[in-house]
Design a protein around this motif. Structure first.
Motif, PDB file in Angstrom:
ATOM      1  N   PRO A  34     -43.983 -47.594 -41.639  1.00  0.00           N
ATOM      2  CA  PRO A  34     -43.824 -49.045 -41.490  1.00  0.00           C
ATOM      3  C   PRO A  34     -43.873 -49.460 -40.017  1.00  0.00           C
ATOM      4  CG  PRO A  34     -41.795 -48.020 -42.295  1.00  0.00           C
ATOM      5  CD  PRO A  34     -42.779 -46.922 -42.117  1.00  0.00           C
ATOM      6  N   VAL A  35     -44.613 -50.524 -39.716  1.00  0.00           N
ATOM      7  CA  VAL A  35     -44.756 -50.955 -38.324  1.00  0.00           C
ATOM      8  C   VAL A  35     -44.449 -52.435 -38.117  1.00  0.00           C
ATOM      9  CG1 VAL A  35     -46.461 -49.195 -37.671  1.00  0.00           C
ATOM     10  CG2 VAL A  35     -47.234 -51.356 -38.654  1.00  0.00           C
ATOM     11  N   ASP A  36     -44.288 -53.196 -39.198  1.00  0.00           N
ATOM     12  CA  ASP A  36     -44.153 -54.642 -39.013  1.00  0.00           C
ATOM     13  C   ASP A  36     -43.421 -55.283 -40.200  1.00  0.00           C
ATOM     14  OD1 ASP A  36     -45.066 -57.353 -37.887  1.00  0.00           O
ATOM     15  OD2 ASP A  36     -45.836 -57.387 -39.937  1.00  0.00           O
ATOM     16  N   THR A  37     -42.621 -56.294 -39.888  1.00  0.00           N
ATOM     17  CA  THR A  37     -41.997 -57.073 -40.964  1.00  0.00           C
ATOM     18  C   THR A  37     -42.318 -58.565 -40.817  1.00  0.00           C
ATOM     19  OG1 THR A  37     -39.983 -57.177 -39.638  1.00  0.00           O
ATOM     20  CG2 THR A  37     -40.040 -55.505 -41.366  1.00  0.00           C
ATOM     21  N   THR A  38     -43.075 -58.936 -39.779  1.00  0.00           N
ATOM     22  CA  THR A  38     -43.375 -60.350 -39.538  1.00  0.00           C
ATOM     23  C   THR A  38     -44.477 -60.852 -40.467  1.00  0.00           C
ATOM     24  OG1 THR A  38     -42.807 -60.043 -37.220  1.00  0.00           O
ATOM     25  CG2 THR A  38     -44.023 -62.028 -37.776  1.00  0.00           C
ATOM     26  N   TYR A  39     -45.576 -60.109 -40.539  1.00  0.00           N
ATOM     27  CA  TYR A  39     -46.731 -60.570 -41.322  1.00  0.00           C
ATOM     28  C   TYR A  39     -46.718 -60.003 -42.738  1.00  0.00           C
ATOM     29  CZ  TYR A  39     -48.348 -61.999 -36.739  1.00  0.00           C
ATOM     30  OH  TYR A  39     -48.445 -62.585 -35.508  1.00  0.00           O
ATOM     31  N   ASN A  40     -46.004 -58.893 -42.901  1.00  0.00           N
ATOM     32  CA  ASN A  40     -45.807 -58.309 -44.229  1.00  0.00           C
ATOM     33  C   ASN A  40     -47.109 -58.106 -45.014  1.00  0.00           C
ATOM     34  OD1 ASN A  40     -43.516 -57.236 -45.255  1.00  0.00           O
ATOM     35  ND2 ASN A  40     -43.263 -58.843 -46.794  1.00  0.00           N
ATOM     36  N   LEU A  41     -48.103 -57.511 -44.354  1.00  0.00           N
ATOM     37  CA  LEU A  41     -49.405 -57.316 -45.009  1.00  0.00           C
ATOM     38  C   LEU A  41     -49.353 -56.148 -45.988  1.00  0.00           C
ATOM     39  CD1 LEU A  41     -51.806 -57.734 -41.966  1.00  0.00           C
ATOM     40  CD2 LEU A  41     -51.272 -59.404 -43.735  1.00  0.00           C
ATOM     41  N   LEU A  73     -47.664 -50.851 -50.932  1.00  0.00           N
ATOM     42  CA  LEU A  73     -46.453 -51.330 -50.250  1.00  0.00           C
ATOM     43  C   LEU A  73     -46.840 -52.236 -49.070  1.00  0.00           C
ATOM     44  CD1 LEU A  73     -44.272 -48.102 -50.471  1.00  0.00           C
ATOM     45  CD2 LEU A  73     -44.245 -50.126 -51.936  1.00  0.00           C
ATOM     46  N   TYR A  74     -45.847 -52.682 -48.322  1.00  0.00           N
ATOM     47  CA  TYR A  74     -46.088 -53.695 -47.289  1.00  0.00           C
ATOM     48  C   TYR A  74     -45.645 -53.230 -45.900  1.00  0.00           C
ATOM     49  CZ  TYR A  74     -46.960 -56.728 -51.229  1.00  0.00           C
ATOM     50  OH  TYR A  74     -47.491 -57.264 -52.363  1.00  0.00           O
ATOM     51  N   GLY A  75     -46.358 -53.731 -44.894  1.00  0.00           N
ATOM     52  CA  GLY A  75     -45.933 -53.487 -43.516  1.00  0.00           C
ATOM     53  C   GLY A  75     -46.355 -52.150 -42.945  1.00  0.00           C
ATOM     54  N   HIS A  76     -47.227 -51.419 -43.663  1.00  0.00           N
ATOM     55  CA  HIS A  76     -47.631 -50.096 -43.193  1.00  0.00           C
ATOM     56  C   HIS A  76     -48.742 -50.182 -42.133  1.00  0.00           C
ATOM     57  CE1 HIS A  76     -46.075 -47.948 -47.075  1.00  0.00           C
ATOM     58  NE2 HIS A  76     -45.140 -48.568 -46.396  1.00  0.00           N
ATOM     59  N   TRP A  77     -48.728 -49.215 -41.214  1.00  0.00           N
ATOM     60  CA  TRP A  77     -49.679 -49.174 -40.080  1.00  0.00           C
ATOM     61  C   TRP A  77     -51.122 -49.366 -40.547  1.00  0.00           C
ATOM     62  CZ3 TRP A  77     -49.679 -44.447 -36.157  1.00  0.00           C
ATOM     63  CH2 TRP A  77     -50.339 -44.845 -34.993  1.00  0.00           C
ATOM     64  N   GLU A  78     -51.504 -48.631 -41.612  1.00  0.00           N
ATOM     65  CA  GLU A  78     -52.883 -48.687 -42.110  1.00  0.00           C
ATOM     66  C   GLU A  78     -53.299 -50.098 -42.535  1.00  0.00           C
ATOM     67  OE1 GLU A  78     -54.472 -45.367 -44.423  1.00  0.00           O
ATOM     68  OE2 GLU A  78     -54.861 -46.759 -46.053  1.00  0.00           O
ATOM     69  N   GLY A  79     -52.356 -50.870 -43.034  1.00  0.00           N
ATOM     70  CA  GLY A  79     -52.659 -52.217 -43.506  1.00  0.00           C
ATOM     71  C   GLY A  79     -53.008 -53.175 -42.371  1.00  0.00           C
ATOM     72  N   TYR A  80     -52.711 -52.800 -41.118  1.00  0.00           N
ATOM     73  CA  TYR A  80     -52.915 -53.678 -39.963  1.00  0.00           C
ATOM     74  C   TYR A  80     -54.021 -53.198 -39.024  1.00  0.00           C
ATOM     75  CZ  TYR A  80     -48.390 -55.760 -41.089  1.00  0.00           C
ATOM     76  OH  TYR A  80     -47.354 -56.401 -41.705  1.00  0.00           O
ATOM     77  N   ALA A  81     -54.020 -51.906 -38.738  1.00  0.00           N
ATOM     78  CA  ALA A  81     -54.792 -51.424 -37.584  1.00  0.00           C
ATOM     79  C   ALA A  81     -55.958 -50.522 -37.959  1.00  0.00           C
ATOM     80  CB  ALA A  81     -53.858 -50.690 -36.622  1.00  0.00           C
ATOM     81  N   SER A  82     -56.198 -50.300 -39.248  1.00  0.00           N
ATOM     82  CA  SER A  82     -57.354 -49.501 -39.674  1.00  0.00           C
ATOM     83  C   SER A  82     -58.585 -50.403 -39.708  1.00  0.00           C
ATOM     84  CB  SER A  82     -57.097 -48.940 -41.074  1.00  0.00           C
ATOM     85  OG  SER A  82     -57.001 -49.998 -42.011  1.00  0.00           O
ATOM     86  N   GLY A  83     -59.755 -49.799 -39.893  1.00  0.00           N
ATOM     87  CA  GLY A  83     -60.977 -50.580 -39.994  1.00  0.00           C
ATOM     88  C   GLY A  83     -60.910 -51.586 -41.129  1.00  0.00           C
ATOM     89  N   ARG A  84     -60.256 -51.204 -42.219  1.00  0.00           N
ATOM     90  CA  ARG A  84     -60.099 -52.106 -43.346  1.00  0.00           C
ATOM     91  C   ARG A  84     -59.038 -53.159 -43.038  1.00  0.00           C
ATOM     92  NH1 ARG A  84     -57.993 -48.759 -46.792  1.00  0.00           N
ATOM     93  NH2 ARG A  84     -59.844 -47.707 -47.522  1.00  0.00           N
ATOM     94  N   GLY A  85     -58.002 -52.746 -42.293  1.00  0.00           N
ATOM     95  CA  GLY A  85     -56.851 -53.623 -42.076  1.00  0.00           C
ATOM     96  C   GLY A  85     -57.047 -54.666 -40.992  1.00  0.00           C
ATOM     97  N   ILE A  86     -57.765 -54.331 -39.899  1.00  0.00           N
ATOM     98  CA  ILE A  86     -57.851 -55.250 -38.758  1.00  0.00           C
ATOM     99  C   ILE A  86     -58.375 -56.644 -39.138  1.00  0.00           C
ATOM    100  CG2 ILE A  86     -59.010 -55.684 -36.534  1.00  0.00           C
ATOM    101  CD1 ILE A  86     -58.690 -52.710 -35.897  1.00  0.00           C
TER     102      ILE A  86
END
Ligand SMILES: [Zn+2]
Length: 306
Positions: free
Chosen positions: A166-173, A179-192
């Motif tokens: 888990p890396v974030d609770t602000t955007y809750n992606l 699940l929500y807030g995981h690194w992959e959901g934000y900073a991967s090619g799919r997530g960015i």
């Protein structure tokens, strides 16, 4: 062929789109390589059969020490099968048993990132270190952890799934795992791109165009959007900080298309790591995307390390 060059192992890197099969020397040098579309139209057993026939073809009689296979997880390393892989349309893909039968050689099977960390230690950017974390940031985010002389594998071979830290609770992606807030959901090619759209919405800005999926093409003049770079750096800094706190590595190797084509993301992330941390050496993989394949071969040569 072998005299003076050390032993040779077969290696395979099974991906959702393509599979690569190669011959790798003990020093990590790839001497032959063949790529083919992963056969996903027929039955699961077609995948090991295609690996076996390609290996036998490129080996062409060269004696091999064994075959190391790497694949994106989840896997069951002990039983030797791919277990509900998200990128291949089969529930179970048997790997170890059918390959052993087809090629009559020892076969090892590991998650690609766990193999990759071994590749970096034996032949890449982490030579000489005993505590190393390999992080790949491409379509997803994966990791391999080497600590006190051994790769951490866990019960089934899936330890080190740092993309789900888990890396974030602000955007809750949402993450691909559900699940929500995981690194992959934000900073991967799919997530960015998803993170970017959400960031624009929250900050009431029109969504700028992303020319390549997952690769941010904002210029320095895009001051309005520079806040997104900060937000992304914060998330990556959070991920790196957790990795460092969890494993205390001497060296972190970053790999994968997203980070390799945007190396400034690493510098920005390092600026955002927790200040109390003693930062390890952090560098981009020098193996041109071959770390999993080379590492798969290293699992044959160094079974005591994995
Ligand atoms: Zn996740």
């Amino acid at each position: 062929m072998q005299s003076g060059e050390g032993k040779i192992a077969g290696a395979a890197d099974v991906g959702g789109t393509n599979t690569r099969v190669g011959l790798v020397r003990e020093d990590g040098k790839i001497i032959r390589i063949e790529k083919f579309p992963t056969p996903v139209q027929g039955k699961p057993g077609d995948i090991p059969l295609a690996i076996a026939s390609t290996l036998l073809e490129i080996a062409d009689g060269i004696p091999l020490a064994g075959l190391g296979v790497a694949a994106a997880g989840p896997i069951n390393a002990r039983e030797g099968y791919l277990d509900h892989p998200p990128n291949i349309p089969f529930n179970i893909v048997p790997i170890t048993a059918p390959l052993k039968e087809a090629i009559r050689l020892p076969v090892t099977f590991r998650n690609d990132c766990r193999a990759a960390v071994l590749g970096e230690i034996c032949a890449g950017g982490a030579r000489g270190y005993d505590n190393v974390v390999y992080i790949t940031i491409s379509t997803g985010i994966g990791g391999g952890v080497f600590t006190n002389g051994r790769v951490i594998t866990g019960r089934g071979g899936n330890a080190g799934e740092i993309g789900h830290f888990p890396v974030d609770t602000t955007y809750n992606l949402p993450c691909t795992c559900g699940l929500y807030g995981h690194w992959e959901g934000y900073a991967s090619g799919r997530g960015i791109p998803i993170f970017f759209r959400e960031w624009c919405t929250v900050h009431d800005l029109p969504c700028a165009e992303m020319t390549t999926p997952g690769i941010l093409r904002l210029t320095a003049e895009d001051i309005r959007y520079s806040g997104f770079r900060d937000a992304l750096a914060k998330v990556n800094g959070r991920g790196l900080s957790t990795v460092i706190a969890a494993y205390d590595p001497e060296c972190i190797i970053l790999d994968g298309t997203v980070i390799q084509s945007n190396p400034d993301l690493l510098d920005q992330a390092l600026m955002c790591t927790d200040r109390y941390l003693d930062l390890p050496v952090c560098l981009l993989s020098p193996l041109n995307g071959d770390a999993p394949l080379i590492g798969a071969a290293m699992t044959v040569f160094h079974p005591e390390m994995i």
